[in-house]
Design a protein around this motif. Structure first.
Motif, short mmCIF file in Angstrom:
data_model
loop_
_atom_site.label_atom_id
_atom_site.label_comp_id
_atom_site.label_asym_id
_atom_site.label_seq_id
_atom_site.Cartn_x
_atom_site.Cartn_y
_atom_site.Cartn_z
N SER A 78 -13.55 1.09 6.43
CA SER A 78 -13.01 1.23 5.08
C SER A 78 -14.13 1.22 4.05
CB SER A 78 -12.03 0.09 4.79
OG SER A 78 -11.67 0.06 3.43
N GLU A 99 -4.06 -8.20 6.14
CA GLU A 99 -4.39 -6.98 6.87
C GLU A 99 -3.42 -6.72 8.02
OE1 GLU A 99 -8.30 -6.01 7.78
OE2 GLU A 99 -8.94 -6.15 5.68
N LEU A 103 -0.46 -3.50 8.16
CA LEU A 103 -0.32 -2.54 9.25
C LEU A 103 1.12 -2.52 9.77
CD1 LEU A 103 -2.19 -0.53 10.69
CD2 LEU A 103 -2.40 -2.21 12.53
N PHE A 117 -4.30 6.57 12.66
CA PHE A 117 -4.76 5.61 11.65
C PHE A 117 -6.21 5.86 11.27
CE2 PHE A 117 -7.02 1.73 10.55
CZ PHE A 117 -6.22 1.19 9.56
N GLU A 119 -9.14 4.14 8.49
CA GLU A 119 -9.46 3.16 7.45
C GLU A 119 -9.58 3.88 6.10
OE1 GLU A 119 -9.53 0.01 7.91
OE2 GLU A 119 -10.01 -0.37 10.02
N GLN A 166 -4.95 2.02 3.52
CA GLN A 166 -4.89 2.52 4.89
C GLN A 166 -4.41 3.97 4.85
OE1 GLN A 166 -2.29 -0.23 6.92
NE2 GLN A 166 -3.88 -1.78 7.15
#
Length: 398
Positions: A78, A99, A103, A117, A119, A166
């Motif tokens: 990220s 976090e 998710l 997915f 970051e 995300q």
């Protein structure tokens, strides 16, 4: 004066490492499962797949986990993770539950069966620092209120503590395409501050109604700013999830309390409640989570505690954090602190815990049991989601 900062890299790595085990949300496959690689483009949300270096998409162990993005052989991290608005925020449990919980929110909107997915790549650390700071003559982008220079109940507190992005991609032919974004906004329930630099630290409680109201205003502004990013555009679905931080002296993390979605444009849809909570076990007087399931979970945990303390009397403490959604247990993180130093004692004790834990602790949900001494972690005993048995890992053994 308040400063936005980075959480220390070493601490963050440790926290995130534990977070990925706790709740079993995000396990990665090794390079033997890597699929086609891609080449990135700065002018489009698509990434062209090539057979050489660039972006790679990893495999996954099950349909409940995401494929993830690797760039040039390295995990694509990220751009803004770890940025926080305050020097004084010190509850590491908040980072873990924030976090992991984010998710879980994402999975309800962007299924791991269909999305990849990635970051967060659209909010830079420099931009995040500006957003999390106070609005001022030198920072018009600040999402926290202007400092009114007061130090009583009328003080303007820091409401927004952390922002997390995300990204969720889809594979379209030979391209990776940005198809969804989830943004987590961590709101303070208590703000810590100093009247003078390096002076004593004071706390200011934030009323729940004020936190929610300011959170909605901030979320609407964040959506507008994301829509203004050319790389995001007007039509990518964006979900905003609101998180209430636990106080710094809490023995557990906070919880998510609401979400809303922007399907297109600047508008943000209806707010929907999230009934999550984290409860410290054994429960103490004053525990506010009054669900019957928490009481039953606590009774079983106390029996587990008594059992292992009876088997090995040299224990300093046995505590846990239990995560709930309404009346459903989502997972548990247990910490056993002992005075053992013998390798054989740790091995025997860890094996015993793995045998008795299914009799007392929740099954079919992620459970992590950490056995530690003053010298560090000695054993990690893990039950995965949808399982009833534990795997024992002795730290430092061969």
């Amino acid at each position: 004066m308040r400063f936005a900062k980075w959480i220390g890299g070493g601490l963050l790595v440790l926290i995130l490492g534990a977070a990925l085990v706790f709740f079993g949300n995000f396990y990665h496959e090794n390079s033997s499962n890597v699929s086609k690689s891609t080449k990135t483009s700065s002018s489009t949300t698509n990434s062209k797949i090539t057979s050489k270096s660039g972006i790679q998409v990893t495999g996954k162990a099950s349909d409940t986990e995401y494929k993830t993005v690797v760039k040039d052989g390295n995990y694509l991290v990220s751009k803004a993770r770890g940025v926080t608005s305050s020097e004084n925020a010190s509850n590491a449990f908040n980072t873990t539950s924030f976090e992991n919980g984010l998710l879980e929110v994402a999975k309800n909107h962007f299924s791991p069966k269909s999305y990849i997915f990635q970051e967060g790549q659209y909010l830079s650390s420099a931009t995040a620092l500006n957003w999390l700071d106070r609005k001022s003559s030198t920072n018009s982008l600040g999402l926290n209120p202007t400092d009114n220079k007061k130090y009583d109940d009328s003080r303007a507190p820091i409401y927004l503590q952390t922002i997390e992005e995300q990204d969720f991609m889809t594979q379209d032919g030979n391209n990776l395409k940005l198809s969804g974004i989830v943004i987590g906004l961590a709101m303070n329930t208590q703000d810590s501050y100093q009247k003078v630099q390096y002076g004593a630290t004071y706390t200011q409680d934030i009323a729940k109604a004020d936190m929610i109201a300011h959170g909605k205003t901030i979320a609407a502004e964040v959506i507008k700013r994301y829509r203004a990013m050319k790389s995001v555009g007007k039509d990518v679905p964006i979900v905003v999830a609101m998180y209430a931080q636990a106080k710094n002296d809490s023995l557990s993390g906070g919880s998510f309390y609401a979400w809303a979605q922007s399907k297109s444009g600047d508008s943000l849809g209806t707010w929907n409640g999230i009934n999550d909570a984290t409860v410290v076990l054994p429960m103490q007087d004053g525990t506010t989570y009054a669900k019957a399931v928490a009481t039953e979970t606590n009774k079983s945990f106390v029996k587990f505690q008594d059992n292992i303390e009876g088997f090995f009397p040299n224990l300093s403490s046995v505590t846990a954090q239990a995560a709930f959604n309404g009346s459903t247990v989502k997972g548990m993180n247990v910490t056993v602190t002992t005075q053992f130093y013998s390798a054989t004692e740790i091995q025997s004790f860890a094996n015993y815990i793995s045998q008795v834990a299914p009799n007392y602790l929740p099954t079919n949900v992620p459970v992590q049991i950490r056995v530690q001494t003053s010298t560090g972690l000695q054993a990690l005993i893990v039950q995965q989601k949808n399982e009833k048995t534990y795997t024992v890992n002795i730290i430092g053994s061969y």
